[in-house]
Design a protein around this motif. Structure first.
Motif, PDB file in Angstrom:
ATOM      1  N   ALA A 185      30.763  11.197 -14.795  1.00  0.00           N
ATOM      2  CA  ALA A 185      29.757  10.586 -15.719  1.00  0.00           C
ATOM      3  C   ALA A 185      28.623  10.504 -15.313  1.00  0.00           C
ATOM      4  O   ALA A 185      28.391   9.880 -14.191  1.00  0.00           O
ATOM      5  N   GLN A 186      27.980  12.123 -14.954  1.00  0.00           N
ATOM      6  CA  GLN A 186      26.862  11.830 -14.008  1.00  0.00           C
ATOM      7  C   GLN A 186      25.030  10.686 -14.486  1.00  0.00           C
ATOM      8  O   GLN A 186      24.544  10.255 -13.716  1.00  0.00           O
ATOM      9  N   GLY A 187      25.422  10.385 -16.097  1.00  0.00           N
ATOM     10  CA  GLY A 187      24.067   9.462 -16.191  1.00  0.00           C
ATOM     11  C   GLY A 187      25.066   8.251 -15.395  1.00  0.00           C
ATOM     12  O   GLY A 187      23.792   7.740 -15.036  1.00  0.00           O
ATOM     13  N   PHE A 188      26.132   7.646 -16.080  1.00  0.00           N
ATOM     14  CA  PHE A 188      26.385   6.983 -15.379  1.00  0.00           C
ATOM     15  C   PHE A 188      26.199   6.247 -14.166  1.00  0.00           C
ATOM     16  O   PHE A 188      25.815   5.256 -13.505  1.00  0.00           O
ATOM     17  N   LEU A 189      26.593   7.893 -12.183  1.00  0.00           N
ATOM     18  CA  LEU A 189      26.701   7.865 -11.387  1.00  0.00           C
ATOM     19  C   LEU A 189      24.481   7.487 -11.490  1.00  0.00           C
ATOM     20  O   LEU A 189      24.169   7.005 -10.533  1.00  0.00           O
ATOM     21  N   THR A 190      24.056   8.181 -11.686  1.00  0.00           N
ATOM     22  CA  THR A 190      22.385   7.897 -12.016  1.00  0.00           C
ATOM     23  C   THR A 190      21.988   6.843 -11.873  1.00  0.00           C
ATOM     24  O   THR A 190      21.131   5.917 -11.047  1.00  0.00           O
ATOM     25  N   ASN A 191      22.555   5.220 -13.434  1.00  0.00           N
ATOM     26  CA  ASN A 191      21.572   4.775 -13.192  1.00  0.00           C
ATOM     27  C   ASN A 191      22.596   2.979 -11.852  1.00  0.00           C
ATOM     28  O   ASN A 191      21.860   2.948 -11.631  1.00  0.00           O
ATOM     29  N   ILE A 192      23.724   4.110 -11.843  1.00  0.00           N
ATOM     30  CA  ILE A 192      24.510   2.723 -10.230  1.00  0.00           C
ATOM     31  C   ILE A 192      23.543   2.959  -8.939  1.00  0.00           C
ATOM     32  O   ILE A 192      22.811   2.336  -8.437  1.00  0.00           O
ATOM     33  N   GLY A 193      22.785   4.627  -8.941  1.00  0.00           N
ATOM     34  CA  GLY A 193      22.830   5.051  -7.741  1.00  0.00           C
ATOM     35  C   GLY A 193      20.882   4.279  -7.898  1.00  0.00           C
ATOM     36  O   GLY A 193      20.680   4.141  -6.552  1.00  0.00           O
ATOM     37  N   GLY A 194      20.630   4.582  -8.571  1.00  0.00           N
ATOM     38  CA  GLY A 194      18.884   3.989  -9.020  1.00  0.00           C
ATOM     39  C   GLY A 194      18.381   2.596  -9.028  1.00  0.00           C
ATOM     40  O   GLY A 194      17.617   1.917  -8.534  1.00  0.00           O
ATOM     41  N   VAL A 195      19.863   1.789  -8.943  1.00  0.00           N
ATOM     42  CA  VAL A 195      20.054  -0.175  -8.710  1.00  0.00           C
ATOM     43  C   VAL A 195      19.591   0.310  -7.105  1.00  0.00           C
ATOM     44  O   VAL A 195      19.324  -0.966  -6.869  1.00  0.00           O
ATOM     45  N   VAL A 196      20.394   1.198  -6.606  1.00  0.00           N
ATOM     46  CA  VAL A 196      20.250   1.341  -4.796  1.00  0.00           C
ATOM     47  C   VAL A 196      19.215   2.279  -3.859  1.00  0.00           C
ATOM     48  O   VAL A 196      18.205   1.825  -3.524  1.00  0.00           O
ATOM     49  N   THR A 197      18.634   2.472  -5.114  1.00  0.00           N
ATOM     50  CA  THR A 197      17.599   3.960  -4.249  1.00  0.00           C
ATOM     51  C   THR A 197      16.151   4.248  -4.302  1.00  0.00           C
ATOM     52  O   THR A 197      15.480   4.982  -4.184  1.00  0.00           O
ATOM     53  N   ALA A 198      16.122   2.278  -5.492  1.00  0.00           N
ATOM     54  CA  ALA A 198      14.431   2.388  -6.301  1.00  0.00           C
ATOM     55  C   ALA A 198      13.473   2.948  -4.845  1.00  0.00           C
ATOM     56  O   ALA A 198      13.001   3.004  -5.579  1.00  0.00           O
ATOM     57  N   ALA A 199      13.789   2.439  -3.549  1.00  0.00           N
ATOM     58  CA  ALA A 199      12.834   2.567  -2.535  1.00  0.00           C
ATOM     59  C   ALA A 199      12.920   3.063  -1.751  1.00  0.00           C
ATOM     60  O   ALA A 199      12.140   3.410  -0.454  1.00  0.00           O
ATOM     61  N   VAL A 200      14.168   4.133  -1.884  1.00  0.00           N
ATOM     62  CA  VAL A 200      14.271   5.010  -0.577  1.00  0.00           C
ATOM     63  C   VAL A 200      14.567   6.280  -1.545  1.00  0.00           C
ATOM     64  O   VAL A 200      14.611   6.993  -2.673  1.00  0.00           O
ATOM     65  N   ALA A 201      14.408   7.694  -0.816  1.00  0.00           N
ATOM     66  CA  ALA A 201      14.636   9.154  -0.772  1.00  0.00           C
ATOM     67  C   ALA A 201      15.807   9.472  -0.794  1.00  0.00           C
ATOM     68  O   ALA A 201      16.360  10.657   0.584  1.00  0.00           O
ATOM     69  N   ILE A 202      17.122   8.910  -1.327  1.00  0.00           N
ATOM     70  CA  ILE A 202      17.907   8.954  -1.714  1.00  0.00           C
ATOM     71  C   ILE A 202      18.934   9.663  -3.304  1.00  0.00           C
ATOM     72  O   ILE A 202      18.288   9.311  -4.134  1.00  0.00           O
ATOM     73  N   PRO A 203      19.000  11.068  -3.363  1.00  0.00           N
ATOM     74  CA  PRO A 203      19.246  11.398  -4.371  1.00  0.00           C
ATOM     75  C   PRO A 203      19.912  10.330  -5.500  1.00  0.00           C
ATOM     76  O   PRO A 203      21.448  10.036  -4.747  1.00  0.00           O
ATOM     77  N   ALA A 204      19.787  10.460  -6.633  1.00  0.00           N
ATOM     78  CA  ALA A 204      20.870   8.010  -7.683  1.00  0.00           C
ATOM     79  C   ALA A 204      22.075   8.680  -7.298  1.00  0.00           C
ATOM     80  O   ALA A 204      23.291   7.972  -7.628  1.00  0.00           O
ATOM     81  N   ASN A 205      22.225  10.092  -7.794  1.00  0.00           N
ATOM     82  CA  ASN A 205      23.439  10.711  -7.908  1.00  0.00           C
ATOM     83  C   ASN A 205      24.246  10.899  -7.078  1.00  0.00           C
ATOM     84  O   ASN A 205      25.547  10.365  -6.697  1.00  0.00           O
ATOM     85  N   ILE A 206      23.626  11.192  -5.737  1.00  0.00           N
ATOM     86  CA  ILE A 206      24.952  11.186  -5.013  1.00  0.00           C
ATOM     87  C   ILE A 206      25.435   9.527  -4.497  1.00  0.00           C
ATOM     88  O   ILE A 206      26.431   8.956  -3.669  1.00  0.00           O
ATOM     89  N   THR A 207      23.986   8.347  -4.033  1.00  0.00           N
ATOM     90  CA  THR A 207      24.683   6.862  -4.069  1.00  0.00           C
ATOM     91  C   THR A 207      25.178   6.451  -4.795  1.00  0.00           C
ATOM     92  O   THR A 207      26.446   5.741  -4.644  1.00  0.00           O
ATOM     93  N   GLY A 208      25.558   6.878  -6.098  1.00  0.00           N
ATOM     94  CA  GLY A 208      26.029   6.337  -7.224  1.00  0.00           C
ATOM     95  C   GLY A 208      27.227   7.185  -7.217  1.00  0.00           C
ATOM     96  O   GLY A 208      28.556   5.550  -7.081  1.00  0.00           O
ATOM     97  N   LEU A 209      27.689   8.009  -6.373  1.00  0.00           N
ATOM     98  CA  LEU A 209      29.302   8.514  -6.569  1.00  0.00           C
ATOM     99  C   LEU A 209      29.448   7.815  -5.398  1.00  0.00           C
ATOM    100  O   LEU A 209      30.613   7.421  -5.419  1.00  0.00           O
ATOM    101  N   ALA A 210      28.854   7.708  -3.650  1.00  0.00           N
ATOM    102  CA  ALA A 210      28.977   7.397  -2.825  1.00  0.00           C
ATOM    103  C   ALA A 210      29.321   5.461  -3.280  1.00  0.00           C
ATOM    104  O   ALA A 210      30.417   4.851  -3.142  1.00  0.00           O
ATOM    105  N   LEU A 211      29.056   4.648  -4.086  1.00  0.00           N
ATOM    106  CA  LEU A 211      29.380   3.208  -4.647  1.00  0.00           C
ATOM    107  C   LEU A 211      29.908   3.683  -5.427  1.00  0.00           C
ATOM    108  O   LEU A 211      30.893   2.501  -4.912  1.00  0.00           O
ATOM    109  N   VAL A 212      30.943   3.915  -6.311  1.00  0.00           N
ATOM    110  CA  VAL A 212      32.093   4.159  -7.219  1.00  0.00           C
ATOM    111  C   VAL A 212      32.900   4.606  -6.286  1.00  0.00           C
ATOM    112  O   VAL A 212      34.117   3.967  -6.408  1.00  0.00           O
TER     113      VAL A 212
END
Length: 230
Positions: A80-107
């Motif tokens: 679920a790409q939108g879900f990953l972006t939502n999760i990633g955005g929580v962590v990456t709001a202040a850094v230059a990491i694509p939210a999708n990548i961060t969301g996937l790593a978190l999941v």
């Protein structure tokens, strides 16, 4: 792994040391913070242990069925790409990491932590946390890094071996950070190609993330064997 996927991974690994500036937020500190949030809960995701226990209850106490459900649930999250972006955005709001990548790593971290918990491991144990991060790298990368001496052992041995130290923690965090950078490069290459056919590109991305998560889940399932005192 497909030849195309293997080639992308090789290119990413070769370029990663040269492009850290492209993802300045990918540091050892970031990796540990992401792991902490994956275990303690982030955004709409409750803590890993609580979610795993819920799966265990649904499977009437059958640990192995619970493990399989944990994997299947997280494969769906990864697709679920939108879900990953939502999760990633929580962590990456202040850094230059694509939210999708961060969301996937978190999941994926959360999935591995859930498996470890159901198999009897203490998620507060630094050794177990190191094992979770190493599982995140995937079997092929772990084999390569152990052979090269970058990390000393496979996840199963790290989780139950001697107490970890700062040098080991740094080595593992650095390896995971490099892996995330490689993923970023691979994603950017894929997006460049997929822009020509956006719908197909999105479907391929969802399938690739789900499959990658399934492979990592199966690897963690094999590595983090049940503890005798479970």
């Amino acid at each position: 792994m497909s030849k195309r996927g293997a080639l992308t991974g090789q290119i990413g690994r070769r370029l990663a040391p040269k492009v850290t500036g492209m993802a300045p937020g990918v540091t050892s500190t970031f990796v540990r913070e992401a792991l902490n949030r994956a275990i303690s809960g982030v955004g709409p995701l409750p803590p890993a242990a609580a979610a795993a226990d819920e799966q265990l209850r649904e499977q009437h106490g059958d640990v192995e069925k619970g493990v399989h459900e944990v994997i299947e649930n997280h494969v769906r999250y990864a697709g679920a790409q939108g879900f990953l972006t939502n999760i990633g955005g929580v962590v990456t709001a202040a850094v230059a990491i694509p939210a999708n990548i961060t969301g996937l790593a978190l999941v994926q971290c959360r999935m591995i932590a859930g498996i470890a918990h159901l198999r009897g491991y203490d998620l507060a144990d630094p050794r177990v946390r190191n094992a979770i991060l190493v599982c995140l790298l995937g079997e092929d990368s772990v084999q390569r890094l152990v052979k090269a001496g970058t990390i000393p052992a496979h996840p199963a041995d790290l989780a139950t071996g001697p107490e970890s130290d700062q040098a080991l923690d740094r080595a593992i965090s650095s390896a995971v950070a490099d892996d995330i950078i490689s993923r970023i490069l691979g994603k950017r290459m894929a997006v460049t190609v997929a822009r020509r056919v956006p719908v197909v590109g999105g479907v391929v991305g969802m399938g690739a993330d789900g499959y990658a998560t399934w492979r990592i889940g199966r690897y963690a399932e094999r590595e983090l064997r049940p503890l005798a005192n479970r």
